[in-house]
Design an enzyme around this catalytic site. Structure first.
Site, PDB file in Angstrom:
ATOM      1  N   SER A 124       0.858  -1.194   0.000  1.00 50.15           N
ATOM      2  CA  SER A 124       0.000   0.000   0.000  1.00 50.15           C
ATOM      3  C   SER A 124       0.882   1.227   0.000  1.00 50.15           C
ATOM      4  O   SER A 124       1.787   1.358   0.817  1.00 50.15           O
ATOM      5  CB  SER A 124      -0.914   0.037   1.216  1.00 50.15           C
ATOM      6  OG  SER A 124      -1.673   1.239   1.152  1.00 50.15           O
ATOM      7  N   MET A 125       0.568   2.155  -0.908  1.00 51.87           N
ATOM      8  CA  MET A 125       1.311   3.413  -1.009  1.00 51.87           C
ATOM      9  C   MET A 125       0.633   4.494  -0.174  1.00 51.87           C
ATOM     10  O   MET A 125       1.083   5.633  -0.161  1.00 51.87           O
ATOM     11  CB  MET A 125       1.340   3.864  -2.479  1.00 51.87           C
ATOM     12  CG  MET A 125       2.030   2.890  -3.410  1.00 51.87           C
ATOM     13  SD  MET A 125       3.803   2.986  -3.193  1.00 51.87           S
ATOM     14  CE  MET A 125       4.295   1.339  -3.699  1.00 51.87           C
ATOM     15  N   HIS A 158     -12.527  -4.969  -0.393  1.00 54.46           N
ATOM     16  CA  HIS A 158     -12.128  -4.395  -1.683  1.00 54.46           C
ATOM     17  C   HIS A 158     -13.222  -4.609  -2.722  1.00 54.46           C
ATOM     18  O   HIS A 158     -14.144  -5.398  -2.520  1.00 54.46           O
ATOM     19  CB  HIS A 158     -10.819  -5.023  -2.187  1.00 54.46           C
ATOM     20  CG  HIS A 158      -9.599  -4.497  -1.482  1.00 54.46           C
ATOM     21  ND1 HIS A 158      -9.125  -5.045  -0.314  1.00 54.46           N
ATOM     22  CD2 HIS A 158      -8.758  -3.459  -1.778  1.00 54.46           C
ATOM     23  CE1 HIS A 158      -8.049  -4.377   0.087  1.00 54.46           C
ATOM     24  NE2 HIS A 158      -7.803  -3.411  -0.786  1.00 54.46           N
ATOM     25  N   HIS A 159     -13.034  -3.952  -3.859  1.00 56.03           N
ATOM     26  CA  HIS A 159     -13.946  -4.023  -5.005  1.00 56.03           C
ATOM     27  C   HIS A 159     -14.022  -5.443  -5.601  1.00 56.03           C
ATOM     28  O   HIS A 159     -13.104  -6.235  -5.445  1.00 56.03           O
ATOM     29  CB  HIS A 159     -13.474  -3.036  -6.086  1.00 56.03           C
ATOM     30  CG  HIS A 159     -12.007  -3.168  -6.415  1.00 56.03           C
ATOM     31  ND1 HIS A 159     -11.556  -3.909  -7.470  1.00 56.03           N
ATOM     32  CD2 HIS A 159     -10.886  -2.679  -5.802  1.00 56.03           C
ATOM     33  CE1 HIS A 159     -10.231  -3.854  -7.514  1.00 56.03           C
ATOM     34  NE2 HIS A 159      -9.794  -3.117  -6.500  1.00 56.03           N
ATOM     35  N   LYS A 162     -11.056  -7.129  -7.784  1.00 54.93           N
ATOM     36  CA  LYS A 162      -9.730  -7.459  -7.278  1.00 54.93           C
ATOM     37  C   LYS A 162      -9.442  -8.947  -7.463  1.00 54.93           C
ATOM     38  O   LYS A 162     -10.289  -9.794  -7.191  1.00 54.93           O
ATOM     39  CB  LYS A 162      -9.617  -7.069  -5.781  1.00 54.93           C
ATOM     40  CG  LYS A 162      -8.225  -7.281  -5.220  1.00 54.93           C
ATOM     41  CD  LYS A 162      -8.008  -6.504  -3.938  1.00 54.93           C
ATOM     42  CE  LYS A 162      -6.651  -6.771  -3.308  1.00 54.93           C
ATOM     43  NZ  LYS A 162      -5.517  -6.406  -4.180  1.00 54.93           N
ATOM     44  N   THR A 169      -1.917  -5.754   1.526  1.00 57.60           N
ATOM     45  CA  THR A 169      -1.857  -4.931   2.738  1.00 57.60           C
ATOM     46  C   THR A 169      -2.264  -5.738   3.965  1.00 57.60           C
ATOM     47  O   THR A 169      -1.633  -5.626   5.028  1.00 57.60           O
ATOM     48  CB  THR A 169      -2.785  -3.706   2.569  1.00 57.60           C
ATOM     49  OG1 THR A 169      -2.424  -3.042   1.360  1.00 57.60           O
ATOM     50  CG2 THR A 169      -2.676  -2.754   3.737  1.00 57.60           C
TER      51      THR A 169
HETATM   52  N1  LIG Z   1       0.427  -0.749  -3.517  1.00 59.58           N
HETATM   53  C1  LIG Z   1      -0.713  -0.051  -3.594  1.00 59.58           C
HETATM   54  O1  LIG Z   1      -0.864   1.025  -2.987  1.00 59.58           O
HETATM   55  C2  LIG Z   1      -1.827  -0.550  -4.444  1.00 59.58           C
HETATM   56  C3  LIG Z   1      -1.654  -1.683  -5.168  1.00 59.58           C
HETATM   57  N2  LIG Z   1      -2.625  -2.072  -6.039  1.00 59.58           N
HETATM   58  C4  LIG Z   1      -2.304  -3.240  -6.840  1.00 59.58           C
HETATM   59  O2  LIG Z   1      -1.973  -2.794  -8.153  1.00 59.58           O
HETATM   60  C5  LIG Z   1      -2.326  -3.776  -9.102  1.00 59.58           C
HETATM   61  C6  LIG Z   1      -3.198  -3.170 -10.181  1.00 59.58           C
HETATM   62  O3  LIG Z   1      -4.434  -2.767  -9.639  1.00 59.58           O
HETATM   63  P1  LIG Z   1      -5.580  -2.140 -10.571  1.00 59.58           P
HETATM   64  O4  LIG Z   1      -5.087  -0.910 -11.238  1.00 59.58           O
HETATM   65  O5  LIG Z   1      -6.802  -2.082  -9.736  1.00 59.58           O
HETATM   66  O6  LIG Z   1      -5.730  -3.298 -11.651  1.00 59.58           O
HETATM   67  P2  LIG Z   1      -6.270  -3.222 -13.152  1.00 59.58           P
HETATM   68  O7  LIG Z   1      -6.605  -4.621 -13.534  1.00 59.58           O
HETATM   69  O8  LIG Z   1      -7.324  -2.175 -13.275  1.00 59.58           O
HETATM   70  O9  LIG Z   1      -5.004  -2.711 -13.999  1.00 59.58           O
HETATM   71  C7  LIG Z   1      -3.897  -3.495 -14.315  1.00 59.58           C
HETATM   72  C8  LIG Z   1      -3.362  -3.016 -15.639  1.00 59.58           C
HETATM   73  O10 LIG Z   1      -2.146  -3.728 -15.893  1.00 59.58           O
HETATM   74  C9  LIG Z   1      -2.156  -4.135 -17.249  1.00 59.58           C
HETATM   75  N3  LIG Z   1      -1.255  -5.287 -17.449  1.00 59.58           N
HETATM   76  C10 LIG Z   1      -1.540  -6.606 -17.385  1.00 59.58           C
HETATM   77  N4  LIG Z   1      -0.427  -7.338 -17.673  1.00 59.58           N
HETATM   78  C11 LIG Z   1       0.565  -6.433 -17.929  1.00 59.58           C
HETATM   79  C12 LIG Z   1       1.915  -6.557 -18.323  1.00 59.58           C
HETATM   80  N5  LIG Z   1       2.487  -7.769 -18.503  1.00 59.58           N
HETATM   81  N6  LIG Z   1       2.639  -5.430 -18.500  1.00 59.58           N
HETATM   82  C13 LIG Z   1       2.087  -4.205 -18.324  1.00 59.58           C
HETATM   83  N7  LIG Z   1       0.786  -4.026 -17.991  1.00 59.58           N
HETATM   84  C14 LIG Z   1       0.040  -5.131 -17.792  1.00 59.58           C
HETATM   85  C15 LIG Z   1      -3.624  -4.465 -17.525  1.00 59.58           C
HETATM   86  O11 LIG Z   1      -3.893  -4.502 -18.928  1.00 59.58           O
HETATM   87  C16 LIG Z   1      -4.303  -3.316 -16.818  1.00 59.58           C
HETATM   88  O12 LIG Z   1      -4.407  -2.183 -17.659  1.00 59.58           O
HETATM   89  C17 LIG Z   1      -2.990  -4.901  -8.298  1.00 59.58           C
HETATM   90  O13 LIG Z   1      -2.025  -5.869  -7.985  1.00 59.58           O
HETATM   91  C18 LIG Z   1      -3.440  -4.198  -7.027  1.00 59.58           C
HETATM   92  O14 LIG Z   1      -3.591  -5.056  -5.937  1.00 59.58           O
HETATM   93  C19 LIG Z   1      -3.767  -1.385  -6.222  1.00 59.58           C
HETATM   94  C20 LIG Z   1      -4.004  -0.252  -5.510  1.00 59.58           C
HETATM   95  C21 LIG Z   1      -3.066   0.244  -4.531  1.00 59.58           C
HETATM   96  O1  LIG Z   2      -6.406  -4.029  -5.572  1.00 58.19           O
HETATM   97  C1  LIG Z   2      -6.604  -2.976  -4.931  1.00 58.19           C
HETATM   98  O2  LIG Z   2      -7.503  -2.180  -5.225  1.00 58.19           O
HETATM   99  C2  LIG Z   2      -5.719  -2.686  -3.792  1.00 58.19           C
HETATM  100  N1  LIG Z   2      -4.721  -3.498  -3.571  1.00 58.19           N
HETATM  101  C3  LIG Z   2      -3.708  -3.342  -2.593  1.00 58.19           C
HETATM  102  C4  LIG Z   2      -3.592  -4.546  -1.717  1.00 58.19           C
HETATM  103  O3  LIG Z   2      -3.791  -5.686  -2.181  1.00 58.19           O
HETATM  104  O4  LIG Z   2      -3.269  -4.395  -0.529  1.00 58.19           O
HETATM  105  C5  LIG Z   2      -3.756  -2.031  -1.880  1.00 58.19           C
HETATM  106  C6  LIG Z   2      -5.100  -1.383  -1.754  1.00 58.19           C
HETATM  107  O5  LIG Z   2      -5.731  -1.872  -0.624  1.00 58.19           O
HETATM  108  C7  LIG Z   2      -5.936  -1.459  -3.000  1.00 58.19           C
END
Ligand SMILES: NC(=O)C1=CN([C@@H]2O[C@H](COP(=O)(O)OP(=O)(O)OC[C@H]3O[C@@H](n4cnc5c(N)ncnc54)[C@H](O)[C@@H]3O)[C@@H](O)[C@H]2O)C=CC1
Ligand SMILES: O=C(O)C1=N[C@H](C(=O)O)C[C@H](O)C1
Length: 266
Positions: A124-125, A158-159, A162, A169
Site C-alpha cells: 500500500s502506497m 475491496h472491489h 480485485k 496490505t
Molecule cells: N500498492 C498499492 O498502494 C496498491 C496496489 N494495487 C495493486 O496494483 C495492481 C493493479 O491494480 P488495478 O489498477 O486495480 O488493476 P487493473 O486490472 O485495473 O489494472 C492493471 C493493468 O495492468 C495491465 N497489465 C496486465 N499485464 C501487464 C503486463 N504484462 N505489462 C504491463 N501491464 C500489464 C492491464 O492490462 C491493466 O491495464 C494490483 O495488484 C493491485 O492489488 C492497487 C491499488 C493500490
Molecule cells: O487491488 C486494490 O484495489 C488494492 N490493492 C492493494 C492490496 O492488495 O493491498 C492495496 C489497496 O488496498 C488497494
C-alpha cells in the site's frame, strides 16, 4: 527552476494506472514520458489521456519502455511486475513496485532488482495505511503479554474486480503483528467445527463488494474489551499520491531496497 523527472507508468490503462496518468500529468515536477500496458492490450496505440478521461496528452500507450526514463511506477499484474522489474534492473532505472498478489519466488525476483537500482516496494502506497502499520505494531507490542490473551483478526474489503486475496496490505498487517506478538498460524476464514481459537492464530477475512477502493480493520480482541485500528480509502488517489511521492524519493536514492516508511519518514 524545478527538477523534473521523466516518469513511466506500467499498467497505465488500469484503474490505478489511469489515476497516475491524471495526477502525474498535473504535477510540475513530473514529465510523463511513457504509458506501458500489456502486449496485446486494446489500449496499445491510443493516447493515454483519452483512456484516463482528460483528452489527448501526446503520450501513446506502448508495450515497451522507451529511452530517457528516470523512474517507473508499476501497478499491473505479477507477470507485469516481473517483466518491468527485469527491464529496470538491466537499465538501472529506479522502480516503485505496487503490484500485489506475487508468489514468494516472484517477490524475491522483483526484490533482486534492488541490487542494480533503487526499489520501493509496498503493498500500500497510502499514508494512512502506512501510519496504521506503525500503530498496529505499537498495539501488538503493548498487548503481547496480556494475561487473558489477545486474538488478532484482520478484515479487509475491496472491489469485486480485485484478483488477489487476502490483500497484500492485509498480509503485511499480519506480518507486522506477528513480528511483535509471535503468532505462527495464519488462517484464512473459518467454517464448520473449527474448534476453540488458539492464541497462535491470526485470522484473515477478505470481503469483495462493489467498487470499494480498500478498507482494512485490524481487531485486537481481549477479555472485556476490543481495540480496532480501521483505515479506509475514499478514492484511489490515496495510493496514487503515495506512489508519486515514492517516485520522487526513489529516483534520488542509490541502488537498494526502500519501504514506504522510508519514503514517508515514519
Ligand atoms: N500498492 C498499492 O498502494 C496498491 C496496489 N494495487 C495493486 O496494483 C495492481 C493493479 O491494480 P488495478 O489498477 O486495480 O488493476 P487493473 O486490472 O485495473 O489494472 C492493471 C493493468 O495492468 C495491465 N497489465 C496486465 N499485464 C501487464 C503486463 N504484462 N505489462 C504491463 N501491464 C500489464 C492491464 O492490462 C491493466 O491495464 C494490483 O495488484 C493491485 O492489488 C492497487 C491499488 C493500490
Ligand atoms: O487491488 C486494490 O484495489 C488494492 N490493492 C492493494 C492490496 O492488495 O493491498 C492495496 C489497496 O488496498 C488497494
Amino acid at each position: 527552476m524545478l527538477d523534473q523527472f521523466n516518469i513511466a507508468i506500467n499498467g497505465a490503462a488500469g484503474r490505478m494506472g489511469q489515476r497516475l496518468i491524471v495526477l502525474s500529468h498535473e504535477d510540475p515536477e513530473l514529465n510523463l514520458v511513457a504509458a506501458i500496458d500489456a502486449p496485446g492490450s486494446p489500449s496499445i496505440g491510443k493516447d493515454v489521456g483519452q483512456i484516463a478521461g482528460i483528452g489527448d496528452i501526446g503520450v501513446v500507450v506502448t508495450s515497451a519502455l522507451p529511452d530517457r526514463v528516470d523512474v517507473v511506477i508499476d501497478f499491473s499484474t505479477p507477470d507485469g511486475a516481473i517483466a518491468i522489474s527485469q527491464v529496470c534492473a538491466e537499465r538501472r532505472i529506479p522502480l516503485v513496485e505496487a503490484t500485489t498478489g506475487l508468489t514468494e519466488s516472484q517477490r524475491e525476483s522483483v526484490i533482486a532488482t534492488s541490487q542494480e537500482t533503487a526499489l520501493v516496494i509496498a503493498p500500500s502506497m497510502s499514508l494512512a495505511v502506512n501510519l496504521a502499520m506503525k500503530l498496529v505494531a505499537e498495539a501488538g507490542r503493548a498487548l503481547k503479554n496480556l494475561p487473558g490473551g489477545v486474538d488478532v483478526e484482520i478484515i479487509e474489503r475491496h472491489h469485486r474486480f480485485k484478483e488477489d486475496a487476502p490483500s497484500g496490505t492485509a498480509l503485511k498487517f499480519g506480518e507486522v503483528v506477528a513480528q511483535e506478538m509471535g503468532q505462527t498460524d495464519h488462517v484464512h476464514g473459518r467454517e464448520g467445527r473449527s474448534g476453540q481459537r488458539p492464541q497462535s492464530e491470526i485470522g484473515y477475512h477478505a470481503l469483495r463488494t462493489g467498487d470499494n477502493v480498500g478498507e482494512h480493520q485490524i481487531v485486537f480482541g481481549m477479555m472485556g474489551e476490543t481495540l480496532e485500528v480501521y483505515v479506509r480509502g475514499h478514492t484511489r488517489d490515496s495510493y496514487a499520491y503515495g506512489a508519486l511521492t515514492a517516485a520522487k524519493f526513489v529516483c534520488k536514492q542509490p541502488a537498494g531496497l526502500y519501504s514506504m516508511q522510508d519514503v514517508l519518514n515514519l
